[in-house]
Scaffold this motif. Structure first.
Motif, short mmCIF file in Angstrom:
data_model
loop_
_atom_site.label_atom_id
_atom_site.label_comp_id
_atom_site.label_asym_id
_atom_site.label_seq_id
_atom_site.Cartn_x
_atom_site.Cartn_y
_atom_site.Cartn_z
N GLU A 1 0.85 -1.19 0.00
CA GLU A 1 0.00 0.00 0.00
C GLU A 1 0.89 1.24 0.00
OE1 GLU A 1 -3.38 1.92 2.84
OE2 GLU A 1 -2.92 -0.21 3.13
N LYS A 2 0.51 2.26 -0.79
CA LYS A 2 1.32 3.47 -0.89
C LYS A 2 1.10 4.37 0.32
CE LYS A 2 2.29 4.13 -5.74
NZ LYS A 2 2.42 5.08 -6.81
N ARG A 3 2.21 4.80 0.96
CA ARG A 3 2.09 5.80 2.02
C ARG A 3 2.06 7.16 1.35
NH1 ARG A 3 7.88 4.62 3.91
NH2 ARG A 3 7.98 4.31 1.68
N GLU A 4 1.45 8.14 1.97
CA GLU A 4 1.43 9.49 1.40
C GLU A 4 1.98 10.47 2.42
OE1 GLU A 4 0.92 10.38 -1.62
OE2 GLU A 4 -0.05 8.59 -2.43
N ILE A 5 2.93 11.30 2.01
CA ILE A 5 3.39 12.41 2.84
C ILE A 5 3.32 13.66 1.95
CG2 ILE A 5 5.35 13.41 4.11
CD1 ILE A 5 6.20 10.61 4.87
N PRO A 6 2.56 14.68 2.36
CA PRO A 6 2.37 15.83 1.49
C PRO A 6 3.71 16.40 0.99
CG PRO A 6 0.96 16.01 3.42
CD PRO A 6 1.84 14.81 3.64
N GLY A 7 3.80 16.60 -0.31
CA GLY A 7 5.00 17.20 -0.90
C GLY A 7 6.07 16.20 -1.29
N LEU A 8 5.91 14.94 -0.87
CA LEU A 8 6.96 13.95 -1.18
C LEU A 8 6.59 13.15 -2.43
CD1 LEU A 8 8.44 11.87 1.79
CD2 LEU A 8 9.60 13.35 0.17
N PRO A 9 7.47 13.17 -3.44
CA PRO A 9 7.19 12.36 -4.62
C PRO A 9 7.44 10.87 -4.34
CG PRO A 9 9.33 13.41 -4.82
CD PRO A 9 8.75 13.87 -3.52
N HIS A 10 7.06 10.02 -5.28
CA HIS A 10 7.21 8.57 -5.11
C HIS A 10 8.17 8.01 -6.16
CE1 HIS A 10 3.76 7.65 -2.36
NE2 HIS A 10 3.49 8.90 -2.69
N ILE A 11 8.76 6.87 -5.81
CA ILE A 11 9.53 6.11 -6.80
C ILE A 11 9.36 4.63 -6.45
CG2 ILE A 11 11.71 6.36 -5.48
CD1 ILE A 11 13.15 6.38 -8.29
N ASP A 12 9.26 3.80 -7.48
CA ASP A 12 9.12 2.36 -7.23
C ASP A 12 10.49 1.74 -6.91
OD1 ASP A 12 6.41 2.39 -7.62
OD2 ASP A 12 6.54 1.87 -9.74
N LEU A 13 10.47 0.77 -6.01
CA LEU A 13 11.72 0.12 -5.58
C LEU A 13 12.55 -0.41 -6.77
CD1 LEU A 13 13.48 -0.87 -3.19
CD2 LEU A 13 12.04 -2.91 -3.11
N PRO A 14 11.96 -1.14 -7.72
CA PRO A 14 12.80 -1.62 -8.84
C PRO A 14 13.42 -0.47 -9.63
CG PRO A 14 10.69 -2.79 -8.79
CD PRO A 14 10.57 -1.65 -7.82
N ASP A 15 12.68 0.64 -9.75
CA ASP A 15 13.21 1.79 -10.53
C ASP A 15 14.41 2.40 -9.84
OD1 ASP A 15 11.12 1.37 -12.25
OD2 ASP A 15 9.99 3.17 -11.70
N ILE A 16 14.33 2.60 -8.54
CA ILE A 16 15.48 3.25 -7.88
C ILE A 16 16.69 2.33 -7.89
CG2 ILE A 16 14.80 2.71 -5.47
CD1 ILE A 16 16.13 5.49 -4.81
N ALA A 17 16.48 1.04 -7.67
CA ALA A 17 17.63 0.11 -7.68
C ALA A 17 18.27 0.09 -9.07
CB ALA A 17 17.17 -1.29 -7.27
N ALA A 18 17.43 0.08 -10.11
CA ALA A 18 17.98 0.07 -11.48
C ALA A 18 18.75 1.36 -11.75
CB ALA A 18 16.85 -0.10 -12.49
N ALA A 19 18.22 2.49 -11.26
CA ALA A 19 18.90 3.77 -11.49
C ALA A 19 20.27 3.79 -10.80
CB ALA A 19 18.03 4.92 -10.99
N LEU A 20 20.32 3.30 -9.57
CA LEU A 20 21.59 3.32 -8.82
C LEU A 20 22.63 2.43 -9.51
CD1 LEU A 20 20.22 3.08 -5.14
CD2 LEU A 20 20.84 5.12 -6.42
N LEU A 21 22.20 1.26 -9.94
CA LEU A 21 23.15 0.35 -10.61
C LEU A 21 23.59 0.94 -11.96
CD1 LEU A 21 21.55 -3.10 -9.76
CD2 LEU A 21 23.61 -2.09 -8.77
#
Ligand SMILES: NC(=O)c1ccc[n+]([C@@H]2O[C@H](COP(=O)([O-])OP(=O)(O)OC[C@H]3O[C@@H](n4cnc5c(N)ncnc54)[C@H](OP(=O)(O)O)[C@@H]3O)[C@@H](O)[C@H]2O)c1
Length: 222
Positions: free
Chosen positions: A175-195
């Protein structure tokens, strides 16, 4: 490429391990943590045996020689150890500074000093957060960003560093948590970007959430 993942038992690091094991550009992974890294559920155990070494460290301010010898000649490091914002109120300030700032600065210095290769730079990614201001301020994350970037700048090309500033990282199916003003990124996307960035080189010294989404999705599509 020999890659060190600092904080190898964490949420992001577990996905990093899974993708790094499947990535032929990464030939050796040192999973560094205070506990043994657990093999991702989807990991091929033969590939893992060949590529992955889990190293337990009980002192991140002064690495024991046995740990140092495993960190020798790394090409890149992705550092994920920090007191995350959710836990900030439960950890004393001094301890937070030690874990989030001093462990990271010790890591970049130590891994740099343990390299023989003077031809190629060490690539060091430090995971920070979307809201972290780049100053001492009320959390040490911003100060750490400056120290990590300064270290690379003073290394005369021996070290390149990159600060990544994701918003909320969403696990697939959760389930997606929401914090006002904070954007989201999917876990596979961030790991792929870092690698992608440690393998191909840093696009710039600070990557925003939007940068990470763009780089990660392109890398996964490739
Ligand atoms: N998750 C998010 O939505 C999010 C969003 C923006 C930025 N970030 C940043 O991304 C990075 C990784 O986040 P994450 O969600 O993967 O964090 P995590 O799941 O809490 O993992 C943190 C890692 O740091 C280790 N660690 C924590 N305290 C330590 C200590 N005192 N000594 C040694 N190791 C310690 C943990 O080890 P143990 O497993 O033994 O506890 C774990 O391996 C952090 O810098 C975080 O602030 C995360």
């Amino acid at each position: 490429m020999k890659l060190i993942i600092g904080g190898s038992t964490g949420f992001v690091a577990t996905e990093l391990l899974s993708q790094a094991l499947r990535n032929p550009a990464i030939t050796s992974i040192i999973a560094l943590g205070r506990r043994e890294a657990t093999l991702p559920a989807d990991a091929d155990s033969n590939a893992a045996k060949a590529k992955l070494k889990s190293i337990i460290c009980d002192n991140f301010e002064e690495y024991p020689d046995s740990v140092k010898s495993e960190l020798e000649n790394a090409d890149a490091c992705i550092w994920t150890i920090a007191v995350t914002p959710m836990k900030l109120s439960t950890v004393p300030w001094e301890e937070t500074c030690k874990i989030s700032r001093d462990y990271a600065t010790t890591a970049i210095k130590t891994i740099h000093k343990l390299r023989q290769n003077k031809e190629k730079s060490l690539r060091f990614i430090h995971m920070s957060g979307h809201f972290a201001p780049r100053s001492r301020a009320e959390i040490p994350a911003g100060e750490t960003e400056t120290l990590i970037l300064d270290y690379a700048e003073q290394s005369q090309g021996a070290v390149q560093s990159c600060i990544v500033k994701p918003g909320l990282i969403d696990a697939p199916g959760a389930e997606k948590r929401e914090i006002p003003g904070l954007p989201h990124i999917d876990l596979p996307d961030i790991a792929a970007a870092l690698l992608h960035q440690v393998i191909r080189g840093f696009e710039k010294d600070t990557l925003s959430n939007d940068d990470l989404v763009r780089i990660g999705q392109r890398a996964l599509a490739e």
